[in-house]
Design a protein around this motif. Structure first.
Motif, PDB file in Angstrom:
ATOM      1  N   ILE A 220      17.031   1.674   5.808  1.00 17.74           N
ATOM      2  CA  ILE A 220      15.597   2.087   5.699  1.00 17.74           C
ATOM      3  C   ILE A 220      15.524   2.208   4.173  1.00 17.74           C
ATOM      4  O   ILE A 220      14.265   1.670   3.868  1.00 17.74           O
ATOM      5  CB  ILE A 220      15.307   3.298   6.311  1.00 17.74           C
ATOM      6  CG1 ILE A 220      15.363   3.281   7.891  1.00 17.74           C
ATOM      7  CG2 ILE A 220      13.878   3.972   5.918  1.00 17.74           C
ATOM      8  CD1 ILE A 220      15.515   4.622   8.606  1.00 17.74           C
ATOM      9  N   MET A 221      16.406   2.505   3.270  1.00 22.26           N
ATOM     10  CA  MET A 221      16.372   2.528   1.968  1.00 22.26           C
ATOM     11  C   MET A 221      16.077   1.306   1.536  1.00 22.26           C
ATOM     12  O   MET A 221      15.220   0.744   0.563  1.00 22.26           O
ATOM     13  CB  MET A 221      17.331   3.308   1.253  1.00 22.26           C
ATOM     14  CG  MET A 221      17.308   4.831   1.513  1.00 22.26           C
ATOM     15  SD  MET A 221      18.991   5.450   0.956  1.00 22.26           S
ATOM     16  CE  MET A 221      18.418   5.862  -0.449  1.00 22.26           C
ATOM     17  N   ASP A 222      16.954   0.110   2.105  1.00 15.08           N
ATOM     18  CA  ASP A 222      16.701  -1.240   1.657  1.00 15.08           C
ATOM     19  C   ASP A 222      15.093  -1.650   1.676  1.00 15.08           C
ATOM     20  O   ASP A 222      14.757  -2.419   1.194  1.00 15.08           O
ATOM     21  CB  ASP A 222      17.756  -2.006   2.167  1.00 15.08           C
ATOM     22  CG  ASP A 222      19.200  -1.619   1.608  1.00 15.08           C
ATOM     23  OD1 ASP A 222      19.350  -1.007   0.742  1.00 15.08           O
ATOM     24  OD2 ASP A 222      20.184  -1.987   2.391  1.00 15.08           O
ATOM     25  N   GLU A 223      14.717  -1.252   3.029  1.00 17.44           N
ATOM     26  CA  GLU A 223      13.454  -1.623   3.433  1.00 17.44           C
ATOM     27  C   GLU A 223      12.338  -1.361   2.382  1.00 17.44           C
ATOM     28  O   GLU A 223      11.441  -1.878   2.011  1.00 17.44           O
ATOM     29  CB  GLU A 223      13.083  -1.440   4.832  1.00 17.44           C
ATOM     30  CG  GLU A 223      11.581  -1.717   5.381  1.00 17.44           C
ATOM     31  CD  GLU A 223      11.491  -0.981   6.764  1.00 17.44           C
ATOM     32  OE1 GLU A 223      10.243  -1.013   7.386  1.00 17.44           O
ATOM     33  OE2 GLU A 223      12.414  -0.380   7.458  1.00 17.44           O
TER      34      GLU A 223
ATOM     35  N   SER B 143       0.716  -1.279  -0.122  1.00 15.62           N
ATOM     36  CA  SER B 143      -0.029  -0.050   0.168  1.00 15.62           C
ATOM     37  C   SER B 143       0.905   1.357   0.056  1.00 15.62           C
ATOM     38  O   SER B 143       2.139   1.147   0.301  1.00 15.62           O
ATOM     39  CB  SER B 143      -1.055   0.075   1.333  1.00 15.62           C
ATOM     40  OG  SER B 143      -0.232   0.341   2.497  1.00 15.62           O
ATOM     41  N   THR B 144       0.282   2.451  -0.477  1.00 14.76           N
ATOM     42  CA  THR B 144       1.055   3.612  -0.573  1.00 14.76           C
ATOM     43  C   THR B 144       1.231   3.997   1.041  1.00 14.76           C
ATOM     44  O   THR B 144       2.258   4.785   1.390  1.00 14.76           O
ATOM     45  CB  THR B 144       0.131   4.747  -1.095  1.00 14.76           C
ATOM     46  OG1 THR B 144      -1.053   4.721  -0.645  1.00 14.76           O
ATOM     47  CG2 THR B 144       0.382   4.428  -2.659  1.00 14.76           C
TER      48      THR B 144
ATOM     49  N   LEU C 203      12.463   7.362   6.725  1.00 17.77           N
ATOM     50  CA  LEU C 203      13.905   7.815   6.055  1.00 17.77           C
ATOM     51  C   LEU C 203      14.173   9.148   5.888  1.00 17.77           C
ATOM     52  O   LEU C 203      15.153   9.532   6.266  1.00 17.77           O
ATOM     53  CB  LEU C 203      13.698   7.137   4.584  1.00 17.77           C
ATOM     54  CG  LEU C 203      14.835   7.612   3.499  1.00 17.77           C
ATOM     55  CD1 LEU C 203      16.137   7.055   4.092  1.00 17.77           C
ATOM     56  CD2 LEU C 203      14.529   7.176   1.924  1.00 17.77           C
ATOM     57  N   ALA C 204      13.091  10.046   5.748  1.00 18.43           N
ATOM     58  CA  ALA C 204      13.279  11.749   5.719  1.00 18.43           C
ATOM     59  C   ALA C 204      13.589  11.768   7.007  1.00 18.43           C
ATOM     60  O   ALA C 204      14.715  12.740   7.222  1.00 18.43           O
ATOM     61  CB  ALA C 204      11.873  12.060   5.402  1.00 18.43           C
ATOM     62  N   GLN C 205      13.295  11.234   8.048  1.00 22.27           N
ATOM     63  CA  GLN C 205      13.781  11.482   9.478  1.00 22.27           C
ATOM     64  C   GLN C 205      15.066  11.313   9.817  1.00 22.27           C
ATOM     65  O   GLN C 205      15.894  11.990  10.120  1.00 22.27           O
ATOM     66  CB  GLN C 205      12.831  10.931  10.523  1.00 22.27           C
ATOM     67  CG  GLN C 205      12.994  11.512  12.018  1.00 22.27           C
ATOM     68  CD  GLN C 205      13.087  13.107  12.129  1.00 22.27           C
ATOM     69  OE1 GLN C 205      11.831  13.585  11.852  1.00 22.27           O
ATOM     70  NE2 GLN C 205      14.012  13.629  12.529  1.00 22.27           N
TER      71      GLN C 205
ATOM     72  N   VAL D   7       7.375   4.001   5.621  1.00 19.06           N
ATOM     73  CA  VAL D   7       8.800   3.903   5.572  1.00 19.06           C
ATOM     74  C   VAL D   7       9.471   5.240   5.108  1.00 19.06           C
ATOM     75  O   VAL D   7      10.493   5.512   5.591  1.00 19.06           O
ATOM     76  CB  VAL D   7       9.073   2.578   4.594  1.00 19.06           C
ATOM     77  CG1 VAL D   7      10.506   2.313   4.430  1.00 19.06           C
ATOM     78  CG2 VAL D   7       8.648   1.482   5.329  1.00 19.06           C
ATOM     79  N   GLY D   8       8.843   5.851   4.063  1.00 17.50           N
ATOM     80  CA  GLY D   8       9.513   7.039   3.467  1.00 17.50           C
ATOM     81  C   GLY D   8       9.583   8.231   4.530  1.00 17.50           C
ATOM     82  O   GLY D   8      10.626   8.774   4.727  1.00 17.50           O
TER      83      GLY D   8
END
Length: 174
Positions: free
Chosen positions: A92-95, A31-32, A42-44, A38-39
């Motif tokens: 986190i990017m890999d996730e 889902s978005t 990543l930003a944090q 997760v995004g």
């Protein structure tokens, strides 16, 4: 600032090329909201590790895609730097890459597929050699091609502008 839908796709493309080969979940299940969660992490992480201007991603108004507001090239450069320099953020990017690209469970209609094929031809006719035809799910397979790294260059933007009347829905890459 205007959200950049193609940046979200570029991010997924960038991440997909750098993550270990993992079993991809069924894209209709991703889902978005999962991608947004997760995004945001990543930003944090980026902000915590020296990138204070990294924006939080958002879900596009129609709810089918994650977008990153701001300057697309700047965010993409920050993400590349994070991947190379910050192991906590790379995890986190890999996730995020393992999630795959959120997309509708519905494949495009036959009429939409014809429009997507016409869009691809138009892009090639307007100087984007090697722009692929869409896959059965309606995405354009740009991951692993030179076009993946080119992003929204001036020539790509010019071609997209010339072809925008052919297909009036969102264009997605895989």
């Amino acid at each position: 600032m205007t959200p950049r839908p193609f940046l979200a796709l570029a991010l997924v493309a960038l991440l997909a090329g750098c993550s270990p080969a993992a079993e991809q979940p069924d894209p209709s299940v991703v889902s978005t909201q999962q991608a947004l969660d997760v995004g945001r992490r990543l930003a944090q992480c980026a902000r915590d590790h020296g990138y204070p201007d990294m924006p939080d991603p958002q879900i596009e108004a129609n709810g089918d895609r994650l977008v990153w507001p701001g300057d697309g090239r700047d965010v993409k450069e920050q993400l590349r730097a994070l991947q190379e320099q910050v192991p906590e953020c790379k995890a986190i990017m890999d996730e995020m890459a393992a999630l795959g690209t959120p997309r509708s469970a519905e494949p495009p209609s036959a009429a939409d597929m014809e429009k997507l094929k016409a869009f691809a031809k138009c892009m090639r006719d307007h100087g984007i050699d090697g722009f692929p035809d869409p896959k059965a799910d309606g995405t354009f397979p740009l991951v692993g091609t030179p076009l993946e790294n080119e992003g929204k260059s001036e020539r790509v933007l010019t071609a997209m502008d010339a072809c925008k009347g052919i297909y009036d829905k969102k264009i997605a890459v895989s």
